[in-house]
Design a protein around this motif. Sequence first.
Motif, PDB file in Angstrom:
ATOM      1  N   GLN A  26      -0.117  -4.270   1.495  1.00  0.00           N
ATOM      2  CA  GLN A  26      -0.519  -4.688   2.600  1.00  0.00           C
ATOM      3  C   GLN A  26      -1.181  -3.691   3.409  1.00  0.00           C
ATOM      4  OE1 GLN A  26       3.240  -5.403   4.807  1.00  0.00           O
ATOM      5  NE2 GLN A  26       3.782  -7.108   3.240  1.00  0.00           N
ATOM      6  N   LEU A  27      -1.223  -2.429   3.942  1.00  0.00           N
ATOM      7  CA  LEU A  27      -2.672  -1.940   4.292  1.00  0.00           C
ATOM      8  C   LEU A  27      -3.576  -1.777   3.275  1.00  0.00           C
ATOM      9  CD1 LEU A  27      -2.429  -0.001   7.017  1.00  0.00           C
ATOM     10  CD2 LEU A  27      -1.884   1.907   5.469  1.00  0.00           C
ATOM     11  N   THR A  66     -11.085   8.085  12.149  1.00  0.00           N
ATOM     12  CA  THR A  66     -11.232   8.462  12.832  1.00  0.00           C
ATOM     13  C   THR A  66      -9.600   9.374  12.135  1.00  0.00           C
ATOM     14  OG1 THR A  66      -9.852   8.228  14.740  1.00  0.00           O
ATOM     15  CG2 THR A  66     -12.653   8.628  14.650  1.00  0.00           C
ATOM     16  N   GLU A  67      -8.936  10.888  12.301  1.00  0.00           N
ATOM     17  CA  GLU A  67      -7.706  11.361  12.803  1.00  0.00           C
ATOM     18  C   GLU A  67      -6.741   9.755  13.105  1.00  0.00           C
ATOM     19  OE1 GLU A  67      -6.595  13.313   9.939  1.00  0.00           O
ATOM     20  OE2 GLU A  67      -8.442  13.914   9.624  1.00  0.00           O
ATOM     21  N   GLU A  68      -7.539   9.857  14.263  1.00  0.00           N
ATOM     22  CA  GLU A  68      -6.459   9.274  15.089  1.00  0.00           C
ATOM     23  C   GLU A  68      -6.056   7.739  14.173  1.00  0.00           C
ATOM     24  OE1 GLU A  68      -8.328   8.834  19.254  1.00  0.00           O
ATOM     25  OE2 GLU A  68      -5.985   8.626  19.805  1.00  0.00           O
ATOM     26  N   GLN A  69      -7.059   6.920  14.165  1.00  0.00           N
ATOM     27  CA  GLN A  69      -6.457   5.970  13.573  1.00  0.00           C
ATOM     28  C   GLN A  69      -5.655   6.030  12.448  1.00  0.00           C
ATOM     29  OE1 GLN A  69     -11.185   5.351  12.929  1.00  0.00           O
ATOM     30  NE2 GLN A  69     -11.423   2.772  14.580  1.00  0.00           N
ATOM     31  N   TYR A  72      -2.936   5.895  13.059  1.00  0.00           N
ATOM     32  CA  TYR A  72      -2.480   4.749  14.070  1.00  0.00           C
ATOM     33  C   TYR A  72      -1.563   3.144  12.220  1.00  0.00           C
ATOM     34  CZ  TYR A  72      -2.899  -0.391  14.559  1.00  0.00           C
ATOM     35  OH  TYR A  72      -2.928  -2.272  14.515  1.00  0.00           O
ATOM     36  N   TYR A  73      -2.902   3.485  11.293  1.00  0.00           N
ATOM     37  CA  TYR A  73      -2.631   3.311  10.133  1.00  0.00           C
ATOM     38  C   TYR A  73      -1.742   3.403   9.538  1.00  0.00           C
ATOM     39  CZ  TYR A  73      -6.127   0.370  10.790  1.00  0.00           C
ATOM     40  OH  TYR A  73      -8.122  -0.320  10.758  1.00  0.00           O
ATOM     41  N   ALA A  74      -1.250   4.386   8.975  1.00  0.00           N
ATOM     42  CA  ALA A  74       0.124   5.138   7.879  1.00  0.00           C
ATOM     43  C   ALA A  74       1.136   5.244   9.281  1.00  0.00           C
ATOM     44  CB  ALA A  74      -0.046   6.638   8.306  1.00  0.00           C
TER      45      ALA A  74
END
Length: 222
Positions: A26-27, A66-69, A72-74
């Motif tokens: 899905q991701l 970015t690491e932040e994004q 979010y996805y993880a």
Amino acid sequence: QIKGFLFDLDGVIANTSTYHGIAWHQLADELGVKWTDDLGNQLKGVGRMDSLNLILKYGHKENAYTEEQKEYYANKKNENYIHLLDSLDKSQILPGMEEFIKNISDHGYLISLASSSKNSPYVLEKLDLAKYFDQRVDPATLTHGKPDPEIYTRAAEVLNLKPEECIGLEDAVAGIKSINGSGAISLGIGDPRILSEADINFEDTSQVTLENIKKALNLSYL
Ligand code: G6P
Ligand code: MG
């Protein structure tokens, strides 16, 4: 002499690897990375952030976020995964595995968990199997995930055993590499062409019995 068993969880004890696969698929769709069986096999056994990095690499997007994004996805994948676990119960224990675990426990072997999944305590509780495990490795405390040997080295150590005294059970290529690197005996469950590095292989969990392991390892007793 074999004194302990080191268990992977997803795809060995329960069919939860399917749910990890669905959630990653899905991701990958959302990230615009084409899903293939090969990618699915590469992800098996690999920790959460390492898996996301593999997907991005596979789609040639390693520098797109970015690491932040990525956090979010993880997290998003994990929320999907936990949602898929809602209906998890004992019926999803893979064929013969509860009997096998109970049997080795009755025979006095020590048992530890070597799962990369931070959800593994929750999954084991839901399956009512936590009671059989003497010890577990907390994947949050590891420096390197599978295929690095660290998790299987630790899984033997927490039982006060040498890896050479243990058999590790795995359904994933990264997991077999990790067991082999630790010095434990690797038992692969699944397609022997994919798990070709395993010391011994069974196509299906229902074949995993003390008697069959003894035969496969040519031991007079186990
Ligand atoms: C296991 C599964 C992987 C999963 C990893 C991390 O090794 O086989 O598919 O990515 O655990 O799981 P987590 O539940 O912590 O995201
Ligand atoms: Mg697995």
